[in-house]
Design a protein around this motif. Structure first.
Motif, PDB file in Angstrom:
ATOM      1  N   LYS A   1      -6.978 -17.733 -18.727  1.00  0.00           N
ATOM      2  CA  LYS A   1      -7.369 -19.141 -18.866  1.00  0.00           C
ATOM      3  C   LYS A   1      -8.324 -19.333 -20.033  1.00  0.00           C
ATOM      4  O   LYS A   1      -8.200 -20.289 -20.818  1.00  0.00           O
ATOM      5  CB  LYS A   1      -8.032 -19.616 -17.572  1.00  0.00           C
ATOM      6  N   LEU A   2      -9.275 -18.410 -20.168  1.00  0.00           N
ATOM      7  CA  LEU A   2     -10.278 -18.537 -21.221  1.00  0.00           C
ATOM      8  C   LEU A   2      -9.656 -18.378 -22.606  1.00  0.00           C
ATOM      9  O   LEU A   2      -9.886 -19.198 -23.507  1.00  0.00           O
ATOM     10  CB  LEU A   2     -11.377 -17.497 -21.006  1.00  0.00           C
ATOM     11  N   VAL A   3      -8.839 -17.343 -22.783  1.00  0.00           N
ATOM     12  CA  VAL A   3      -8.249 -17.070 -24.096  1.00  0.00           C
ATOM     13  C   VAL A   3      -7.270 -18.169 -24.503  1.00  0.00           C
ATOM     14  O   VAL A   3      -7.301 -18.647 -25.641  1.00  0.00           O
ATOM     15  CB  VAL A   3      -7.545 -15.695 -24.101  1.00  0.00           C
ATOM     16  N   VAL A   4      -6.401 -18.580 -23.583  1.00  0.00           N
ATOM     17  CA  VAL A   4      -5.431 -19.640 -23.901  1.00  0.00           C
ATOM     18  C   VAL A   4      -6.152 -20.941 -24.241  1.00  0.00           C
ATOM     19  O   VAL A   4      -5.792 -21.643 -25.194  1.00  0.00           O
ATOM     20  CB  VAL A   4      -4.450 -19.853 -22.730  1.00  0.00           C
TER      21      VAL A   4
ATOM     22  N   SER B   1       2.916 -22.908 -29.006  1.00  0.00           N
ATOM     23  CA  SER B   1       3.219 -21.603 -29.586  1.00  0.00           C
ATOM     24  C   SER B   1       2.015 -20.653 -29.504  1.00  0.00           C
ATOM     25  O   SER B   1       2.141 -19.505 -29.078  1.00  0.00           O
ATOM     26  CB  SER B   1       3.649 -21.773 -31.047  1.00  0.00           C
ATOM     27  N   GLY B   2       0.838 -21.166 -29.893  1.00  0.00           N
ATOM     28  CA  GLY B   2      -0.365 -20.334 -29.850  1.00  0.00           C
ATOM     29  C   GLY B   2      -0.748 -19.951 -28.441  1.00  0.00           C
ATOM     30  O   GLY B   2      -1.136 -18.805 -28.177  1.00  0.00           O
ATOM     31  N   GLY B   3      -0.637 -20.909 -27.494  1.00  0.00           N
ATOM     32  CA  GLY B   3      -0.957 -20.616 -26.101  1.00  0.00           C
ATOM     33  C   GLY B   3      -0.043 -19.566 -25.506  1.00  0.00           C
ATOM     34  O   GLY B   3      -0.491 -18.669 -24.792  1.00  0.00           O
ATOM     35  N   LEU B   4       1.274 -19.663 -25.797  1.00  0.00           N
ATOM     36  CA  LEU B   4       2.227 -18.680 -25.285  1.00  0.00           C
ATOM     37  C   LEU B   4       1.972 -17.294 -25.866  1.00  0.00           C
ATOM     38  O   LEU B   4       2.044 -16.284 -25.154  1.00  0.00           O
ATOM     39  CB  LEU B   4       3.660 -19.130 -25.598  1.00  0.00           C
ATOM     40  N   GLN B   5       1.660 -17.241 -27.168  1.00  0.00           N
ATOM     41  CA  GLN B   5       1.362 -15.944 -27.778  1.00  0.00           C
ATOM     42  C   GLN B   5       0.099 -15.337 -27.192  1.00  0.00           C
ATOM     43  O   GLN B   5       0.052 -14.124 -26.911  1.00  0.00           O
ATOM     44  CB  GLN B   5       1.202 -16.108 -29.291  1.00  0.00           C
ATOM     45  N   ALA B   6      -0.918 -16.159 -26.979  1.00  0.00           N
ATOM     46  CA  ALA B   6      -2.162 -15.662 -26.378  1.00  0.00           C
ATOM     47  C   ALA B   6      -1.899 -15.142 -24.977  1.00  0.00           C
ATOM     48  O   ALA B   6      -2.387 -14.063 -24.595  1.00  0.00           O
ATOM     49  CB  ALA B   6      -3.203 -16.779 -26.350  1.00  0.00           C
ATOM     50  N   ALA B   7      -1.118 -15.902 -24.188  1.00  0.00           N
ATOM     51  CA  ALA B   7      -0.801 -15.482 -22.821  1.00  0.00           C
ATOM     52  C   ALA B   7      -0.018 -14.169 -22.825  1.00  0.00           C
ATOM     53  O   ALA B   7      -0.261 -13.280 -21.993  1.00  0.00           O
ATOM     54  CB  ALA B   7       0.004 -16.570 -22.117  1.00  0.00           C
ATOM     55  N   PHE B   8       0.904 -14.035 -23.776  1.00  0.00           N
ATOM     56  CA  PHE B   8       1.710 -12.804 -23.858  1.00  0.00           C
ATOM     57  C   PHE B   8       0.832 -11.589 -24.128  1.00  0.00           C
ATOM     58  O   PHE B   8       0.929 -10.571 -23.428  1.00  0.00           O
ATOM     59  CB  PHE B   8       2.764 -12.956 -24.960  1.00  0.00           C
ATOM     60  N   TRP B   9      -0.061 -11.698 -25.127  1.00  0.00           N
ATOM     61  CA  TRP B   9      -0.864 -10.535 -25.499  1.00  0.00           C
ATOM     62  C   TRP B   9      -1.924 -10.202 -24.454  1.00  0.00           C
ATOM     63  O   TRP B   9      -2.235  -9.022 -24.227  1.00  0.00           O
ATOM     64  CB  TRP B   9      -1.509 -10.759 -26.873  1.00  0.00           C
ATOM     65  N   VAL B  10      -2.455 -11.208 -23.781  1.00  0.00           N
ATOM     66  CA  VAL B  10      -3.398 -10.932 -22.688  1.00  0.00           C
ATOM     67  C   VAL B  10      -2.680 -10.209 -21.552  1.00  0.00           C
ATOM     68  O   VAL B  10      -3.194  -9.233 -20.987  1.00  0.00           O
ATOM     69  CB  VAL B  10      -4.041 -12.237 -22.174  1.00  0.00           C
ATOM     70  N   THR B  11      -1.461 -10.674 -21.224  1.00  0.00           N
ATOM     71  CA  THR B  11      -0.684 -10.038 -20.154  1.00  0.00           C
ATOM     72  C   THR B  11      -0.352  -8.593 -20.512  1.00  0.00           C
ATOM     73  O   THR B  11      -0.512  -7.685 -19.680  1.00  0.00           O
ATOM     74  CB  THR B  11       0.613 -10.827 -19.899  1.00  0.00           C
ATOM     75  N   VAL B  12       0.104  -8.376 -21.737  1.00  0.00           N
ATOM     76  CA  VAL B  12       0.412  -7.008 -22.183  1.00  0.00           C
ATOM     77  C   VAL B  12      -0.830  -6.118 -22.092  1.00  0.00           C
ATOM     78  O   VAL B  12      -0.763  -4.973 -21.628  1.00  0.00           O
ATOM     79  CB  VAL B  12       0.962  -7.026 -23.624  1.00  0.00           C
TER      80      VAL B  12
ATOM     81  N   ALA C   1     -19.701 -13.590 -25.233  1.00  0.00           N
ATOM     82  CA  ALA C   1     -18.423 -12.924 -25.466  1.00  0.00           C
ATOM     83  C   ALA C   1     -17.363 -13.930 -25.899  1.00  0.00           C
ATOM     84  O   ALA C   1     -16.570 -13.663 -26.806  1.00  0.00           O
ATOM     85  CB  ALA C   1     -17.975 -12.189 -24.209  1.00  0.00           C
ATOM     86  N   ALA C   2     -17.367 -15.105 -25.257  1.00  0.00           N
ATOM     87  CA  ALA C   2     -16.388 -16.142 -25.610  1.00  0.00           C
ATOM     88  C   ALA C   2     -16.626 -16.677 -27.015  1.00  0.00           C
ATOM     89  O   ALA C   2     -15.673 -16.940 -27.751  1.00  0.00           O
ATOM     90  CB  ALA C   2     -16.447 -17.281 -24.589  1.00  0.00           C
ATOM     91  N   ILE C   3     -17.893 -16.835 -27.386  1.00  0.00           N
ATOM     92  CA  ILE C   3     -18.211 -17.319 -28.736  1.00  0.00           C
ATOM     93  C   ILE C   3     -17.690 -16.348 -29.792  1.00  0.00           C
ATOM     94  O   ILE C   3     -17.118 -16.760 -30.813  1.00  0.00           O
ATOM     95  CB  ILE C   3     -19.727 -17.531 -28.894  1.00  0.00           C
ATOM     96  N   SER C   4     -17.870 -15.050 -29.560  1.00  0.00           N
ATOM     97  CA  SER C   4     -17.363 -14.047 -30.499  1.00  0.00           C
ATOM     98  C   SER C   4     -15.853 -14.147 -30.644  1.00  0.00           C
ATOM     99  O   SER C   4     -15.307 -14.048 -31.754  1.00  0.00           O
ATOM    100  CB  SER C   4     -17.742 -12.637 -30.020  1.00  0.00           C
ATOM    101  N   LEU C   5     -15.167 -14.373 -29.522  1.00  0.00           N
ATOM    102  CA  LEU C   5     -13.717 -14.510 -29.575  1.00  0.00           C
ATOM    103  C   LEU C   5     -13.308 -15.787 -30.299  1.00  0.00           C
ATOM    104  O   LEU C   5     -12.352 -15.793 -31.077  1.00  0.00           O
ATOM    105  CB  LEU C   5     -13.139 -14.498 -28.155  1.00  0.00           C
ATOM    106  N   VAL C   6     -14.042 -16.872 -30.056  1.00  0.00           N
ATOM    107  CA  VAL C   6     -13.758 -18.144 -30.733  1.00  0.00           C
ATOM    108  C   VAL C   6     -13.861 -17.979 -32.243  1.00  0.00           C
ATOM    109  O   VAL C   6     -12.986 -18.436 -33.001  1.00  0.00           O
ATOM    110  CB  VAL C   6     -14.718 -19.251 -30.252  1.00  0.00           C
TER     111      VAL C   6
END
Length: 338
Positions: free
Chosen positions: A82-85, A127-138, A181-186
């Motif tokens: 949820k956070l990454v997407v 597109s970006g949300g799906l890619q983020a969800a894919f890589w988090v799941t992997v 941690a979230a700010i660094s990712l942002v």
């Protein structure tokens, strides 16, 4: 009974936070019932071994069965997903809006342009949300299938033992801030999207004669793209660190060392980029000279000083962050040893 508390902590950390306290109380009572009065360390060890590994026991307490991601990591997976997407979609929204504002002339502004903006935002967000969800799941699938059980040293084929469980964190100073941690990712997501979508928009804006706004790109775009593989390495490392932080919740020595290596590597990359004489757009020097009436050597001196200041700032902030974290972890370990 310190070993018992370590075991209880190892079990409950795999559970949702709402369950942890109740499960800890129940598990503590069950273990005490299985022990004699004033038990020896060996008796405690025998009981804990009979209960089995913490991760497997946590699955029995977690009544919600999962499929792709097992119960040990499912709640963390949902939290990170949820956070990454959300971060990726919000950043894409902002980047598209900024690109629209600075990339659309006032003459062509109209309903058609707004319609195209809305379409771009929707398509890029999906597109970006799906890619983020894919890589988090992997990442979580790999994590679950490769993570070693706490208390078991697979490298040495050593039998599982409660003696080797990690200590219960006793210092709130070692708790990882989810906000930081979230700010660094942002920042990482913004930078990578900027490289692909808006690096030509990153520049100095000048109001020319006639009231027109002109953008002079700071970077030589082809030269900047040559650093893309290195940027990807650091972006992936940042995502790995972020997921690691979300799962562990507390700093430990391996994570602190990884963070230090990451920060040192980033400092080296920053210095290499800042000392690359071909990275800046040559038109930037010319524009500074013409718009501000500077001599060529003065314009060059200004830019050089800006590079030095930026480099020093990056190195100082990176070292303060990584070394202070390493110091806190080491200090916490010494307290436990004492």
């Amino acid at each position: 009974m310190e070993m018992m508390e370590r075991y209880i902590y190892a079990v409950t950390k795999y559970l949702p936070e709402a369950q942890r306290e109740d499960v800890a109380m129940e598990l503590r009572g069950n273990i005490l019932d299985m022990l004699p009065e004033s038990p020896s360390e060996e008796e405690v060890l025998k009981v804990l071994k009979s209960l089995g590994s913490p991760r497997k026991l946590s699955e029995e307490y977690n009544t919600r069965k999962r499929y792709l991601i097992g119960p040990s990591y499912f709640d963390k997976y949902l939290e990170v997903l949820k956070l990454v997407v959300s971060i990726v979609m919000i950043v894409l929204l902002v980047v598209n809006l900024v690109s629209f504002v600075f990339g659309t002339s006032t003459e062509s502004f109209g309903v058609g342009e707004i319609g195209r903006l809305i379409g771009t935002i929707i398509s890029s967000s999906i597109s970006g949300g799906l890619q983020a969800a894919f890589w988090v799941t992997v990442s979580f699938v790999i994590l679950e299938n490769t993570a070693a059980e706490e208390g078991y040293h697979e490298l040495f084929k050593k039998e599982w033992s409660p003696r080797d469980l990690a200590p219960v964190p006793s210092s709130t100073s070692l708790k990882i801030s989810k906000v930081e941690a979230a700010i660094s990712l942002v920042v990482t997501v913004i930078f990578m999207i900027f490289l692909y979508m808006g690096s030509d928009k990153f520049g100095i804006f000048w109001m020319k004669d006639g009231g027109t706004l002109e953008n002079i790109p700071v970077f030589h775009l082809e030269r900047l793209q040559s650093y893309l593989p290195l940027f990807w390495i650091f972006a992936i490392a940042q995502v790995i660190l972020f997921i690691w932080q979300m799962v562990k919740e507390y700093w430990d020595m391996p994570m602190a060392v990884f963070n230090l290596v990451f920060e040192l590597g980033f400092c080296v990359l920053a210095i290499v980029i800042l000392t690359d004489g071909a990275l800046l757009n040559p038109a930037l020097y010319t524009e500074l000279q013409e718009s501000m009436g500077l001599a060529p050597e003065v314009a060059k001196e200004w830019i050089t000083r800006g590079k030095i200041f930026t480099g020093v700032l990056i190195v100082v902030l990176s070292l303060i962050d990584s070394l202070s974290t390493l110091y806190k972890v080491r200090k916490g370990m010494r307290k436990k040893e004492a």
